[in-house]
Scaffold this active site. Sequence first.
Site, PDB file in Angstrom:
ATOM      1  N   GLU A   4      -2.178   3.939 -13.816  1.00 46.74           N
ATOM      2  CA  GLU A   4      -2.846   3.108 -14.834  1.00 46.74           C
ATOM      3  C   GLU A   4      -3.159   3.864 -16.125  1.00 46.74           C
ATOM      4  OE1 GLU A   4      -5.498   0.023 -13.960  1.00 46.74           O
ATOM      5  OE2 GLU A   4      -5.076   0.032 -11.819  1.00 46.74           O
ATOM      6  N   GLY A  47      -3.996  -2.268  -3.929  1.00 45.64           N
ATOM      7  CA  GLY A  47      -3.514  -1.041  -3.268  1.00 45.64           C
ATOM      8  C   GLY A  47      -2.541  -0.214  -4.102  1.00 45.64           C
ATOM      9  N   LYS A  48      -2.394  -0.552  -5.391  1.00 39.05           N
ATOM     10  CA  LYS A  48      -1.407   0.145  -6.243  1.00 39.05           C
ATOM     11  C   LYS A  48      -1.762   1.637  -6.413  1.00 39.05           C
ATOM     12  CE  LYS A  48      -2.228  -2.305  -9.917  1.00 39.05           C
ATOM     13  NZ  LYS A  48      -3.405  -3.035  -9.447  1.00 39.05           N
ATOM     14  N   SER A  49      -3.003   1.899  -6.822  1.00 39.58           N
ATOM     15  CA  SER A  49      -3.409   3.289  -7.057  1.00 39.58           C
ATOM     16  C   SER A  49      -3.420   4.097  -5.767  1.00 39.58           C
ATOM     17  CB  SER A  49      -4.799   3.341  -7.705  1.00 39.58           C
ATOM     18  OG  SER A  49      -4.699   2.891  -9.036  1.00 39.58           O
ATOM     19  N   THR A  50      -3.765   3.419  -4.678  1.00 34.90           N
ATOM     20  CA  THR A  50      -3.738   4.102  -3.371  1.00 34.90           C
ATOM     21  C   THR A  50      -2.313   4.570  -3.076  1.00 34.90           C
ATOM     22  OG1 THR A  50      -5.538   2.702  -2.598  1.00 34.90           O
ATOM     23  CG2 THR A  50      -4.217   3.787  -0.903  1.00 34.90           C
ATOM     24  N   GLY A  53      -7.332  -4.120  -6.827  1.00 37.20           N
ATOM     25  CA  GLY A  53      -7.699  -4.044  -5.409  1.00 37.20           C
ATOM     26  C   GLY A  53      -6.537  -4.285  -4.471  1.00 37.20           C
TER      27      GLY A  53
END
Lengths: 310, 249
Positions: free
Chosen positions: B164, B44-47, B42
Amino acid sequence: MMTIDDIEKRILAEVADIHKTPTGAYNIRYNGKAQSRNSTENIVISSKEDGTGIDIRIKDGTVNQSCCIPVVIAKTGLKDVVTNDFYIGENCDVQIVAGCGIHNCGDQDSQHDGLHRFFIGKNSKVKYVEKHYGEADDGSKGGNIMNPVTEIYLDEGAFMEMESTQIKGIDSTNRVTKAEIKKDAKLIVRERLLTNGTQEAESRIDADLIGENSSANIISRSVATDKSKSVFYSRIVGKAPCSGHSECDAIIMDDAKVLALPGLDALSPDAALIHEAAIGKIAGEQLIKLETLGLTPEEAEAAIIDGFLK
Amino acid sequence: MLKLENIRYEVADEKGSDKEILKNITLDIPEGKFVVITGPNGGGKSTLAKIIAGIYKPADGKIFFDGEDITDCSITDRANKGISFAFQQPVRFKGIEVLDLIRLAAKDKNLTPADACKYLSEVGLCARDYINREVDASLSGGELKRIEIATVLARKSRLTVFDEPEAGIDLWSFQNLIKVFEHIKELTKGTVIIISHQERILDIADEIIVIEKGEIASKGSRDEILPGILGSDAAVSMCHVQKEAMPRV
């Protein structure tokens, strides 16, 4: 300007992958009449006595042979009705190709209504490939109409795989497929259908599993675009210990309409019948994945549809 | 090679108010580096990965690739400039076969099955078993991950972003997959950014960036950053993940 010969050549290539005079058994029907024919020792093609079509008789034990019976219509306003019966002996392994293409060069509808009946002997294997294609001269207003009916009678231990494809240029189609499947016999139907513009396509498949250990697998994939309409009905009836599966997937786009009504009718407690049906737009994540490979959104959409209908 | 300047991203929350997912992220990823972006779920890495690929558009800020401002470039344009993106949840396609997908990725319709097989072999798949399989629900999560990685390898991009890669696969598949990442720099011959909390992936990074609550908490070389985050949510061992996923009885 394209000559009649050029049109015929192109349509034969489209519907039957014929690029020169075919080898083996064949019958080419052109504008409602037999144009050329060849029988072989094991596959004999003859005209019906009442002139309504042809009979194809395949001897017992015929293996690794094929028969091709394409139909070409290159005339506006022609309504071509034909009945072709296939009598396939026992222990055969054959391929039958029966495409139909219409080139409409005028303002009247051209129509082909073909009834194909397959009587498949014990323990025989048949692969049946049917491709429908239509095209028109620029400015011509005549519609291309095809209403194919296929009846399949599989004797004990017989197997048939039917592949039907209608990707382009048919304005209206009403397709009916019926099968009666005896003990240990198996039917696979793969149907691919694309409609665009204001085209309408309806396909109805009825498979009666009447023998012990009989099976049917019906797989329909369709893409409806623009303002076209696609309708799919299937009904698998299990009258014995048997297995039946139907899968109907449709991609809907633009202002198209799709109706899918898969039906299962178990008349035996040992009938194992399954159906799956899904209608939906192309998933956004599929488009994004292909865009990350460098395809434009339009190229991504075309690649997804090509794959889906392959 | 990749510069992010003051990237901000927000979404509407349940009440309709804007919620800030990324707050003024500024980063400079040098050419040829293997960079792991890590941090708690949550954060913000994937964003951020999706903003680099063009899947999400930032509310503010600029993105530069080789000095060119690509902030307003589409996903397609970025892909064609040399940015690849491997999805956390690989996408399934009915009818598209593995060979088709690799040919699309390689932008070579005539790529031979033998050449396509090389990419599958590189990710540890027995190529002849997969080349004609449909990329659909018949493939397991681990198989899809490998095929996803094979498609980005086929692109030979200058920058590859993996979101990921360990997500959604079992311990055994992950142990095999880690071998692919140990050689990923040689395989892609370019810059690699991996979003991951996996200790074994962090272990092979040149640089580590920790993102928490939408901000860069720390960044530096592996030796500088890793000791400080071991045992935290930013760096977990696979066994820890497996235990968390076990049903409680």
